[in-house]
Design a protein around this motif. Structure first.
Motif, PDB file in Angstrom:
ATOM      1  N   ARG A   1       9.848   7.764   4.591  1.00 31.44           N
ATOM      2  CA  ARG A   1      11.105   7.466   5.267  1.00 31.44           C
ATOM      3  C   ARG A   1      11.650   6.097   4.889  1.00 31.44           C
ATOM      4  NH1 ARG A   1      15.272   6.880   6.269  1.00 31.44           N
ATOM      5  NH2 ARG A   1      16.553   7.304   8.109  1.00 31.44           N
ATOM      6  N   LEU A   2      10.757   5.156   4.675  1.00 30.30           N
ATOM      7  CA  LEU A   2      11.186   3.793   4.375  1.00 30.30           C
ATOM      8  C   LEU A   2      10.968   3.472   2.908  1.00 30.30           C
ATOM      9  CD1 LEU A   2       9.629   2.121   7.533  1.00 30.30           C
ATOM     10  CD2 LEU A   2      11.940   2.967   7.252  1.00 30.30           C
ATOM     11  N   SER A   3      11.135   4.487   2.067  1.00 30.54           N
ATOM     12  CA  SER A   3      10.829   4.281   0.654  1.00 30.54           C
ATOM     13  C   SER A   3      11.762   3.265   0.033  1.00 30.54           C
ATOM     14  CB  SER A   3      10.937   5.610  -0.097  1.00 30.54           C
ATOM     15  OG  SER A   3      12.258   6.089   0.001  1.00 30.54           O
ATOM     16  N   HIS A   4      12.938   3.100   0.604  1.00 29.03           N
ATOM     17  CA  HIS A   4      13.881   2.169  -0.015  1.00 29.03           C
ATOM     18  C   HIS A   4      13.460   0.725   0.179  1.00 29.03           C
ATOM     19  CE1 HIS A   4      15.036   2.829   4.105  1.00 29.03           C
ATOM     20  NE2 HIS A   4      15.732   1.720   4.107  1.00 29.03           N
ATOM     21  N   PHE A   5      12.449   0.504   1.038  1.00 28.61           N
ATOM     22  CA  PHE A   5      11.977  -0.865   1.209  1.00 28.61           C
ATOM     23  C   PHE A   5      10.938  -1.237   0.174  1.00 28.61           C
ATOM     24  CE2 PHE A   5      14.585  -1.437   4.558  1.00 28.61           C
ATOM     25  CZ  PHE A   5      14.218  -0.953   5.797  1.00 28.61           C
ATOM     26  N   SER A   6      10.362  -0.242  -0.457  1.00 28.64           N
ATOM     27  CA  SER A   6       9.257  -0.488  -1.401  1.00 28.64           C
ATOM     28  C   SER A   6       8.199  -1.368  -0.770  1.00 28.64           C
ATOM     29  CB  SER A   6       9.769  -1.165  -2.674  1.00 28.64           C
ATOM     30  OG  SER A   6      10.603  -0.305  -3.364  1.00 28.64           O
ATOM     31  N   MET A   7       7.652  -0.899   0.305  1.00 28.55           N
ATOM     32  CA  MET A   7       6.701  -1.720   1.062  1.00 28.55           C
ATOM     33  C   MET A   7       5.471  -2.034   0.240  1.00 28.55           C
ATOM     34  SD  MET A   7       6.642  -0.850   4.975  1.00 28.55           S
ATOM     35  CE  MET A   7       6.654   0.887   5.055  1.00 28.55           C
ATOM     36  N   GLN A   8       4.937  -3.249   0.496  1.00 31.76           N
ATOM     37  CA  GLN A   8       3.762  -3.649  -0.251  1.00 31.76           C
ATOM     38  C   GLN A   8       2.483  -3.275   0.484  1.00 31.76           C
ATOM     39  OE1 GLN A   8       4.031  -6.195  -2.869  1.00 31.76           O
ATOM     40  NE2 GLN A   8       6.238  -5.984  -2.926  1.00 31.76           N
ATOM     41  N   LYS A   9       2.527  -3.450   1.803  1.00 32.28           N
ATOM     42  CA  LYS A   9       1.267  -3.258   2.518  1.00 32.28           C
ATOM     43  C   LYS A   9       1.527  -2.532   3.830  1.00 32.28           C
ATOM     44  CE  LYS A   9      -1.581  -7.225   1.318  1.00 32.28           C
ATOM     45  NZ  LYS A   9      -2.258  -8.385   1.886  1.00 32.28           N
ATOM     46  N   ILE A  10       0.610  -1.662   4.160  1.00 34.74           N
ATOM     47  CA  ILE A  10       0.639  -1.078   5.491  1.00 34.74           C
ATOM     48  C   ILE A  10      -0.726  -1.320   6.116  1.00 34.74           C
ATOM     49  CG2 ILE A  10       0.785   1.036   6.816  1.00 34.74           C
ATOM     50  CD1 ILE A  10       2.702   2.130   4.953  1.00 34.74           C
ATOM     51  N   ASN A  11      -0.698  -1.928   7.284  1.00 32.54           N
ATOM     52  CA  ASN A  11      -1.964  -2.247   7.971  1.00 32.54           C
ATOM     53  C   ASN A  11      -2.950  -2.943   7.046  1.00 32.54           C
ATOM     54  OD1 ASN A  11      -0.994  -1.190  10.266  1.00 32.54           O
ATOM     55  ND2 ASN A  11      -2.672   0.228  10.613  1.00 32.54           N
ATOM     56  N   GLY A  12      -2.417  -3.851   6.256  1.00 30.95           N
ATOM     57  CA  GLY A  12      -3.302  -4.665   5.444  1.00 30.95           C
ATOM     58  C   GLY A  12      -3.698  -4.061   4.129  1.00 30.95           C
ATOM     59  N   THR A  13      -3.552  -2.754   3.973  1.00 27.35           N
ATOM     60  CA  THR A  13      -3.932  -2.181   2.671  1.00 27.35           C
ATOM     61  C   THR A  13      -2.723  -2.092   1.773  1.00 27.35           C
ATOM     62  OG1 THR A  13      -4.126  -0.242   4.065  1.00 27.35           O
ATOM     63  CG2 THR A  13      -6.004  -0.761   2.664  1.00 27.35           C
ATOM     64  N   GLU A  14      -2.960  -2.399   0.527  1.00 28.31           N
ATOM     65  CA  GLU A  14      -1.888  -2.331  -0.455  1.00 28.31           C
ATOM     66  C   GLU A  14      -1.391  -0.901  -0.613  1.00 28.31           C
ATOM     67  OE1 GLU A  14      -1.730  -6.204  -2.817  1.00 28.31           O
ATOM     68  OE2 GLU A  14      -1.073  -4.284  -3.586  1.00 28.31           O
ATOM     69  N   VAL A  15      -0.094  -0.809  -0.862  1.00 32.63           N
ATOM     70  CA  VAL A  15       0.488   0.503  -1.112  1.00 32.63           C
ATOM     71  C   VAL A  15       0.454   0.767  -2.608  1.00 32.63           C
ATOM     72  CG1 VAL A  15       2.626   1.796  -1.049  1.00 32.63           C
ATOM     73  CG2 VAL A  15       1.982   0.398   0.896  1.00 32.63           C
ATOM     74  N   THR A  16      -0.196   1.860  -2.968  1.00 39.57           N
ATOM     75  CA  THR A  16      -0.286   2.160  -4.397  1.00 39.57           C
ATOM     76  C   THR A  16       0.803   3.145  -4.782  1.00 39.57           C
ATOM     77  OG1 THR A  16      -1.685   4.067  -4.061  1.00 39.57           O
ATOM     78  CG2 THR A  16      -2.777   1.941  -4.264  1.00 39.57           C
ATOM     79  N   GLN A  17       1.011   3.243  -6.069  1.00 40.25           N
ATOM     80  CA  GLN A  17       2.015   4.178  -6.539  1.00 40.25           C
ATOM     81  C   GLN A  17       1.616   5.598  -6.166  1.00 40.25           C
ATOM     82  OE1 GLN A  17       4.634   2.949  -7.516  1.00 40.25           O
ATOM     83  NE2 GLN A  17       5.780   4.637  -8.345  1.00 40.25           N
ATOM     84  N   ASN A  18       0.328   5.858  -6.194  1.00 41.66           N
ATOM     85  CA  ASN A  18      -0.148   7.176  -5.795  1.00 41.66           C
ATOM     86  C   ASN A  18       0.221   7.492  -4.363  1.00 41.66           C
ATOM     87  OD1 ASN A  18      -1.219   7.800  -8.221  1.00 41.66           O
ATOM     88  ND2 ASN A  18      -3.343   7.387  -7.686  1.00 41.66           N
ATOM     89  N   ASP A  19       0.130   6.487  -3.510  1.00 38.68           N
ATOM     90  CA  ASP A  19       0.536   6.700  -2.120  1.00 38.68           C
ATOM     91  C   ASP A  19       1.984   7.123  -2.051  1.00 38.68           C
ATOM     92  OD1 ASP A  19      -1.416   3.885  -0.868  1.00 38.68           O
ATOM     93  OD2 ASP A  19      -1.940   6.001  -1.156  1.00 38.68           O
ATOM     94  N   MET A  20       2.824   6.412  -2.816  1.00 42.55           N
ATOM     95  CA  MET A  20       4.250   6.730  -2.785  1.00 42.55           C
ATOM     96  C   MET A  20       4.492   8.152  -3.280  1.00 42.55           C
ATOM     97  SD  MET A  20       5.810   4.061  -1.637  1.00 42.55           S
ATOM     98  CE  MET A  20       7.499   4.272  -2.087  1.00 42.55           C
ATOM     99  N   ILE A  21       3.767   8.490  -4.339  1.00 40.69           N
ATOM    100  CA  ILE A  21       3.942   9.835  -4.896  1.00 40.69           C
ATOM    101  C   ILE A  21       3.520  10.870  -3.868  1.00 40.69           C
ATOM    102  CG2 ILE A  21       3.076  11.437  -6.634  1.00 40.69           C
ATOM    103  CD1 ILE A  21       2.947   9.117  -8.564  1.00 40.69           C
ATOM    104  N   MET A  22       2.402  10.610  -3.224  1.00 38.59           N
ATOM    105  CA  MET A  22       1.914  11.565  -2.232  1.00 38.59           C
ATOM    106  C   MET A  22       2.913  11.701  -1.085  1.00 38.59           C
ATOM    107  SD  MET A  22      -0.237  13.643  -1.180  1.00 38.59           S
ATOM    108  CE  MET A  22      -1.784  13.542  -1.996  1.00 38.59           C
ATOM    109  N   ALA A  23       3.470  10.579  -0.683  1.00 31.10           N
ATOM    110  CA  ALA A  23       4.437  10.614   0.421  1.00 31.10           C
ATOM    111  C   ALA A  23       5.635  11.480   0.049  1.00 31.10           C
ATOM    112  CB  ALA A  23       4.885   9.200   0.767  1.00 31.10           C
ATOM    113  N   GLU A  24       6.137  11.266  -1.164  1.00 38.11           N
ATOM    114  CA  GLU A  24       7.267  12.075  -1.608  1.00 38.11           C
ATOM    115  C   GLU A  24       6.884  13.542  -1.690  1.00 38.11           C
ATOM    116  OE1 GLU A  24      10.226   9.759  -1.385  1.00 38.11           O
ATOM    117  OE2 GLU A  24      10.578  11.663  -2.376  1.00 38.11           O
TER     118      GLU A  24
END
Lengths: 676, 329
Positions: free
Chosen positions: A508-531
């Motif tokens: 939902r907040l992909s346009h922010f390109s968030m770096q971290k959620i709850n302290g863990t880095e956001v990886t590109q794989n995470d973004m892909i999975m979310a999409e």
């Protein structure tokens, strides 16, 4: 410690004898000039001065009449040393009876095994009694010795100071090396000048009033933790507190009030290890000339006052800090408490709605937000000063707003109002993290626009105890300008228990390109999975909604932003999406999920309420329309049925009319003239 | 003859009412581009089944067509979640439902979960297909199920099953803790007796019921059954699913070629970004490896295939992605 340094005043009891044969080198020097440590040195001195031969010619005859040996001296010696008697190292276990020596002035019982002071009551002219190094357990038998000036009871087993009532002339009292735990029964000794209580079991010093002549007080090697009453000693000059258990200047604060003190020792105490020791002592005792047997220089004094001022500042500062900290802690506790009560109340209401019967809800809502004593179990150790200051706080706030460098922390829903305050541009610009605790997320949603404006650099949002329960709620965060990091504390946020919550946030907040959620880095794989998980939802939400729905959901304000989306409805959505995704990735909000909104429960219900009226109207309107339509339909059907008949009649009537041409013409003309 | 006519008529009226209501609400916006267009779009979306998206629950459950559309929308939007193999709790499924319908009641989701879990351990995880099929039965036939629950209760307690049974309120299912002691050693009720009552119910019921023939089929293998056993059987029955027409067969549940194509297109920039060195945070081996069937595109290996793929689709389907039901069986 046992230094031979010169001290100004002291007492060394020495009695000069006249020239004597060597065997009688008994010397008691009474010297008011030189000084030393009375207790030990006396004994030292005495030992030094004694010859190897102990004692005078003494005959100790055991009498059959009593258990005590009877002392007898030759009359020669009686005349020679009429005022002194030495029974040193005679292996005496009891005091012998001394007859015929009633004008004795000096009596020496050193180094024996005497357990009780007895049989000396007749020696009423005694001025010096030396019982050093015996086994005496109790001071007694001295009540007749009213002239006594020097009493040496060092190195015995005395547990209590007592039975000194009549010794009003006492000048020197030496009780070192005993088992005394308390200073008592000496208040009448107004002529006492030297008191030695070293090497005893004293834990504190008080009860010193009445010793109006005392100039030297030796308290070395005890377990003293605090000292009192010293300011009641008008003549006290030397005070030796070495090797005790004093750890703060407060415990010896009375020393500051003593104007006579000029020489003091603290070595061997914990206080002497402190960094502030020297200058604190100097600062508090301006009258001091010597500390720990070293003279105090002007330089030292100056340093002391400077350092003491600095200490004062620091102390005040930290006091203020701890006061603030305490207030903060109490406020947060209060907010937490209110939050819990509120949650309980909501839960109660919910469960009451479930059951059809309504028990009286156990409603603990008597919130008393203004008591300090509400948290007795939580108060840690507070200074007494701190406590006093806090008593002045009659009301504890129900919310807390804190700015700590780059973090703005809000506790309690009342804190949200603080966003309206006039924040200085500098402060507001520095804030990069905003933390919400004990506030309902639905309430936070309403102030997010304000947050966007007032704190443009806030990049990290933290939520704890904010009742995040639905994935939908994250939709509300899309309206912010930018979020780099998001921290959702599991405590009080059930949404974290969902497997998919992180992916939904990323989606939902992909346009922010968030770096971290709850302290863990956001990886590109995470973004892909979310999409991958939610991409279709976005697609459906944008391309499959009819135009008017898009408009109504997006609302007026964002219509412009998504104008091209609306315009593109006619074109192939596929291409547009590609363009959107590529070019608008990091800039604007991803259009295809813009319709995923969140309205708080209250708003939603309000809206539904509003719609009810409209719905009712629509219903009646449609019903009317239907009625009309059916009526018209019925009429139409009726007409259809009747029409053939009517048509035939019409034709027949017309034909009948025209049968007779002439009469018909006449009828028509008639009708025309009638009309005019 | 009059009855069915009235049924459809009623539903048409529902849509008319709703259309007018929507018009009233968005008066200003709609007046800009014309009322005629509005009505066209509205009824188009009703036909396509997209009219229920993000609408309130009272509308979503208003007509059978709405319910079917909603089920279908839910399936299409969250099929990917199921494909990923995640097992979710009832609450999480409810959350997903709420994404499409903000005020969807928790009660219905709970009831659906009860079917899957056989009324046991409500915190258990459920697979997407299990939940979806159970939810379908529960949501589409809610009123029918309430009546069935009442019947079941009565049969359990030994009452005469042929008396007229009035559908009870939704709390009927709550009362449904089978008093096994009363039924003796055997659990549930006798199948044939149960079926007779159901048949009567279907005749009388004004709400939609599953086709009796299929129900009979579902009951044919068993002597006795429990309430949840019955519901489970219904949810697993292919025929009923097909009769409903909302969801594909269980085997095809994860397949939706059109949407998959669309998804590829959406993923394209991400995959491209993943190629560019330095632009990526850290492409770690994803621990949550999704169990994707071979149809889905490779992840990071060959970026060019999806592009090629999507271009082909563009050429072929001219505006067909606007139609949503082309993959419908």
């Amino acid at each position: 410690m046992d230094c031979q340094a010169e001290v100004n005043c002291g007492l060394h009891l020495v009695i000069q004898t006249s020239s004597l044969p060597e065997k009688n080198k008994v010397e008691f020097k009474l010297n008011k000039d030189t000084s030393s440590f009375p207790g030990r040195l006396l004994q030292h001195d005495l030992e030094r001065n004694y010859s190897s031969r102990q004692g005078d010619h003494i005959n100790l005859v055991s009498s059959s009449l009593s258990s005590f040996p009877i002392l007898q001296r030759s009359s020669e010696e009686k005349i020679l040393y009429s005022d002194r008697l030495s029974l040193e190292r005679q292996k005496l276990t009891v005091c012998p009876i001394i007859n015929g020596e009633d004008h004795l002035r000096l009596l020496n019982f050193q180094h024996n095994f005497i357990t009780r002071i007895q049989n000396i009551s007749n020696l009423q002219k005694l001025i010096s009694l030396d019982l050093y190094d015996n086994q005496i357990e109790e001071i007694s038998g001295l009540s007749t010795l009213r002239c006594l000036r020097v009493l040496l009871l060092g190195k015995n087993r005395i547990k209590k100071i007592s039975n000194l009532e009549n010794l009003k002339s006492l000048d020197v009292l030496d009780l070192h090396g005993n088992q005394i735990t308390k200073i008592e029964n000496i208040n009448h000794l107004c002529e006492l000048r030297v008191l030695n209580l070293a090497r005893n079991f004293l834990s504190h010093v008080d009860n010193l009033n009445g010793l109006d002549s005392l100039t030297e007080l030796n308290l070395r090697h005890n377990q003293i933790t605090f000292v009192r009453d010293v300011d009641n000693l008008p003549c006290l000059q030397h005070l030796f507190l070495s090797f005790n258990n004093i750890s703060s200047f407060d415990s010896v604060s009375c020393l500051a009030d003593s104007s006579s003190l000029s020489d003091i020792t603290f070595d061997g105490n914990p206080i002497a290890q402190e960094s502030w020791y020297k200058h604190t002592v100097l600062q508090n005792m301006m009258q001091l000339r010597q500390l720990d047997m070293k003279r105090i220089t002007e330089e030292e004094r100056r340093m002391a006052s400077v350092l003491a001022k600095k200490e004062e500042e620091k102390k005040r500062e930290s006091h203020k800090q701890s006061l603030l900290k305490e207030k903060r802690r109490l406020t947060i506790n209060n907010v937490a408490r209110q939050w819990d009560l509120q949650q309980q109340r909501v839960a109660n209401i919910a469960t009451n709605e479930d059951r059809k019967d309504s028990d009286s809800p156990q409603d603990p809502c008597q919130i008393d937000g203004s008591t300090l004593s509400a948290f007795p179990e939580e108060t840690g150790p507070l200074d007494s000063g701190l406590n006093n200051a806090l008593q002045g706080l009659s009301v504890i706030d129900t919310y807390l707003v804190e700015v700590d460098g780059d973090t703005l922390s809000l506790y309690g829903s009342g804190a949200l109002e603080s966003l309206d305050r006039n924040w200085s541009v500098q402060t507001a610009g520095m804030i990069t993290t905003v933390s919400f605790t004990f506030i309902e997320f639905d309430e936070i949603v309403q102030v997010l626009p304000k947050l966007k404006i007032k704190f443009p650099n806030s990049l990290h949002l933290k939520f704890k105890e904010t009742n995040l329960v639905m994935l939908q709620q994250f939709n509300a965060l899309a309206q912010l300008r930018r979020i780099d990091q998001l921290t959702i504390d599991p405590q009080g946020n059930p949404v974290v228990n969902f497997t998919l919550w992180k992916y939904y946030v990323l989606f939902r907040l992909s346009h922010f390109s968030m770096q971290k959620i709850n302290g863990t880095e956001v990886t590109q794989n995470d973004m892909i999975m979310a999409e991958r998980l939610f991409g279709i939802l976005a697609h459906v939400a944008s391309s499959e909604l009819p135009q008017y729905r898009l408009i109504s959901i997006l609302g007026d304000a964002r219509k412009k932003q998504f104008q091209y989306l609306l315009e593109s409805k006619g074109k192939k959505p596929g291409i547009i999406n590609e363009e959107n995704n590529d070019s608008k990735r990091l800039v604007g909000e991803n259009t295809n999920r813009a319709t995923l909104n969140y309205t708080t429960r209250d708003f939603y219900n309000e809206k539904l309420e509003e719609i009810k009226e409209k719905k009712k109207f629509c219903k009646t309107y449609i019903e009317d329309l239907v009625k009309e339509a059916t009526e018209i339909n019925m009429k139409n059907e009726a007409l259809q049925k009747l029409w053939p008949q009517m048509f035939i009649e019409l034709v027949r009537d017309a034909v009948i009319e025209i049968r007779n041409k002439n009469s018909y013409m006449k009828l028509c003309l008639q009708q025309i003239t009638d009309q005019k | 003859m009059a009855k069915p006519k009235r049924k459809t008529q009623r539903h048409v009226l529902t849509y008319m009412e709703d259309a007018v209501c929507q018009l009233l609400e968005n008066r200003e916006d709609i007046s800009q581009y014309g009322i005629a267009r509005f009505f066209t779009e509205y009824f188009n979306s009703v036909c396509q089944g997209t009219h229920i998206l993000f609408r309130e629950f009272s509308f979503v459950q208003a007509t059978p067509h709405n319910r079917v559309s909603f089920l279908r929308a839910f399936w299409r939007c969250f099929r990917t979640v199921g494909k990923n193999g995640d097992l979710l709790t009832m609450k999480e499924y409810h959350c997903l439902l709420q994404l499409l319908c903000p005020d969807f009641p928790l009660e219905l989701t709970q009831k659906a979960a009860r079917i899957v879990l056989m009324d046991d351990a409500m915190d258990c995880l459920m697979s997407f297909s299990d939940f979806l099929f159970a939810f379908q039965i529960q949501f589409y036939y809610s009123e029918f199920l309430d009546s069935v629950a009442a019947i079941y209760e009565d049969l359990l307690s030994g009452k005469n099953p042929n008396t007229v049974i009035v559908p009870t309120s939704s709390s009927g299912q709550h009362r449904q803790r089978p008093a096994l002691g009363e039924a003796g050693m055997l659990e549930g009720v006798e199948a044939s007796l149960f079926y007779q009552c159901l048949e009567n119910l279907c005749d009388r019921h004004k709400y939609s019921c599953p086709p009796p023939a299929l129900v009979k089929e579902a009951l044919s293998n068993v002597q006795r059954l429990t309430f949840y056993g019955f519901l489970m059987a219904l949810s697993k029955h292919h025929g009923i699913n097909q009769a409903l027409g909302a969801l594909p067969d269980k085997g095809d549940l994860m397949h939706d070629p059109a949407m998959d194509e669309e998804l590829e297109r959406l993923l394209l920039p991400f995959l491209r970004l993943a190629q560019v060195p330095g632009l990526v945070n850290s492409v770690t081996a994803s621990p949550e490896a999704s169990c994707l069937p071979s149809r889905t595109p490779p992840r990071v290996g060959s970026p060019w295939r999806p592009l090629h793929h999507s271009r082909k689709v563009d050429g072929e389907s001219d505006g067909s992605t606007e139609e949503t039901d082309e993959s419908e069986t």
